[in-house]
Write a protein that holds these residues in place. Sequence first.
Motif, PDB file in Angstrom:
ATOM      1  N   VAL A 193       3.315  -1.650  -1.969  1.00 39.20           N
ATOM      2  CA  VAL A 193       3.360  -1.664  -3.432  1.00 39.20           C
ATOM      3  C   VAL A 193       2.870  -3.022  -3.908  1.00 39.20           C
ATOM      4  N   LEU A 194       1.941  -3.003  -4.832  1.00 38.59           N
ATOM      5  CA  LEU A 194       1.369  -4.233  -5.362  1.00 38.59           C
ATOM      6  C   LEU A 194       2.017  -4.576  -6.697  1.00 38.59           C
ATOM      7  N   GLU A 231      -2.353  -3.092   4.494  1.00 46.03           N
ATOM      8  CA  GLU A 231      -0.997  -3.647   4.568  1.00 46.03           C
ATOM      9  C   GLU A 231      -0.003  -2.600   5.050  1.00 46.03           C
ATOM     10  N   ALA A 232      -0.091  -1.389   4.519  1.00 48.99           N
ATOM     11  CA  ALA A 232       0.812  -0.317   4.950  1.00 48.99           C
ATOM     12  C   ALA A 232       0.584   0.026   6.418  1.00 48.99           C
ATOM     13  N   MET A 233      -0.670   0.123   6.828  1.00 48.56           N
ATOM     14  CA  MET A 233      -0.969   0.452   8.222  1.00 48.56           C
ATOM     15  C   MET A 233      -0.497  -0.636   9.184  1.00 48.56           C
ATOM     16  N   SER A 234      -0.459  -1.875   8.724  1.00 53.46           N
ATOM     17  CA  SER A 234      -0.082  -2.982   9.606  1.00 53.46           C
ATOM     18  C   SER A 234       1.399  -2.975   9.983  1.00 53.46           C
ATOM     19  N   VAL A 235       2.243  -2.289   9.198  1.00 56.15           N
ATOM     20  CA  VAL A 235       3.677  -2.270   9.517  1.00 56.15           C
ATOM     21  C   VAL A 235       4.095  -1.015  10.276  1.00 56.15           C
ATOM     22  N   LEU A 236       3.170  -0.085  10.490  1.00 55.55           N
ATOM     23  CA  LEU A 236       3.516   1.114  11.255  1.00 55.55           C
ATOM     24  C   LEU A 236       3.790   0.760  12.715  1.00 55.55           C
ATOM     25  N   ASN A 237       4.840   1.365  13.252  1.00 59.06           N
ATOM     26  CA  ASN A 237       5.195   1.188  14.661  1.00 59.06           C
ATOM     27  C   ASN A 237       6.011   2.408  15.080  1.00 59.06           C
ATOM     28  N   TRP A 258      -7.155  -0.944  -3.265  1.00 55.04           N
ATOM     29  CA  TRP A 258      -6.644   0.172  -2.474  1.00 55.04           C
ATOM     30  C   TRP A 258      -6.836  -0.076  -0.981  1.00 55.04           C
ATOM     31  N   GLU A 259      -7.970  -0.628  -0.607  1.00 54.35           N
ATOM     32  CA  GLU A 259      -8.198  -0.947   0.806  1.00 54.35           C
ATOM     33  C   GLU A 259      -7.170  -1.950   1.307  1.00 54.35           C
ATOM     34  N   ARG A 260      -6.885  -2.953   0.503  1.00 52.19           N
ATOM     35  CA  ARG A 260      -5.894  -3.965   0.896  1.00 52.19           C
ATOM     36  C   ARG A 260      -4.504  -3.345   1.040  1.00 52.19           C
ATOM     37  N   LEU A 261      -4.107  -2.483   0.097  1.00 53.03           N
ATOM     38  CA  LEU A 261      -2.808  -1.811   0.190  1.00 53.03           C
ATOM     39  C   LEU A 261      -2.743  -0.915   1.418  1.00 53.03           C
ATOM     40  N   TYR A 262      -3.815  -0.184   1.676  1.00 49.84           N
ATOM     41  CA  TYR A 262      -3.873   0.683   2.850  1.00 49.84           C
ATOM     42  C   TYR A 262      -3.717  -0.133   4.130  1.00 49.84           C
ATOM     43  N   LYS A 317       2.299  -8.035  -9.587  1.00 50.56           N
ATOM     44  CA  LYS A 317       1.310  -8.984 -10.102  1.00 50.56           C
ATOM     45  C   LYS A 317       0.997 -10.090  -9.103  1.00 50.56           C
ATOM     46  N   LYS A 318       1.955 -10.402  -8.207  1.00 47.46           N
ATOM     47  CA  LYS A 318       1.749 -11.527  -7.296  1.00 47.46           C
ATOM     48  C   LYS A 318       1.910 -11.188  -5.815  1.00 47.46           C
ATOM     49  N   VAL A 319       2.645 -10.136  -5.495  1.00 47.49           N
ATOM     50  CA  VAL A 319       3.053  -9.901  -4.106  1.00 47.49           C
ATOM     51  C   VAL A 319       2.811  -8.441  -3.716  1.00 47.49           C
ATOM     52  N   ILE A 320       2.519  -8.227  -2.435  1.00 48.23           N
ATOM     53  CA  ILE A 320       2.484  -6.876  -1.880  1.00 48.23           C
ATOM     54  C   ILE A 320       3.753  -6.699  -1.050  1.00 48.23           C
ATOM     55  N   PHE A 321       4.542  -5.689  -1.388  1.00 51.21           N
ATOM     56  CA  PHE A 321       5.739  -5.346  -0.633  1.00 51.21           C
ATOM     57  C   PHE A 321       5.412  -4.182   0.283  1.00 51.21           C
ATOM     58  N   THR A 322       5.851  -4.264   1.542  1.00 48.41           N
ATOM     59  CA  THR A 322       5.646  -3.160   2.479  1.00 48.41           C
ATOM     60  C   THR A 322       6.993  -2.669   2.971  1.00 48.41           C
TER      61      THR A 322
END
Length: 52
Positions: free
Chosen positions: A34-35, A11-17, A5-9, A37-42
């Motif tokens: 979104v996680l 990743e999402a915060m990193s694309v905010l602008n 959850w920390e990693r997803l959070y 099995k292999k990739v996180i999509f933002t």
Amino acid sequence: MDKEWERLYEEAMSVLNPHDVSNKMWVGSVASAVLTKKVIFTRVYALTQMAL
């Protein structure tokens, strides 16, 4: 929060602008991660003010 959850959070915060495109449209203030099995999509979403 567990590590996934920390990693997803982070990743999402990193694309905010957040910024205004016009006086009725702003973009970049809502994001998701979104996680699979292999990739996180933002994604970043555009919000518009519309009168009906």
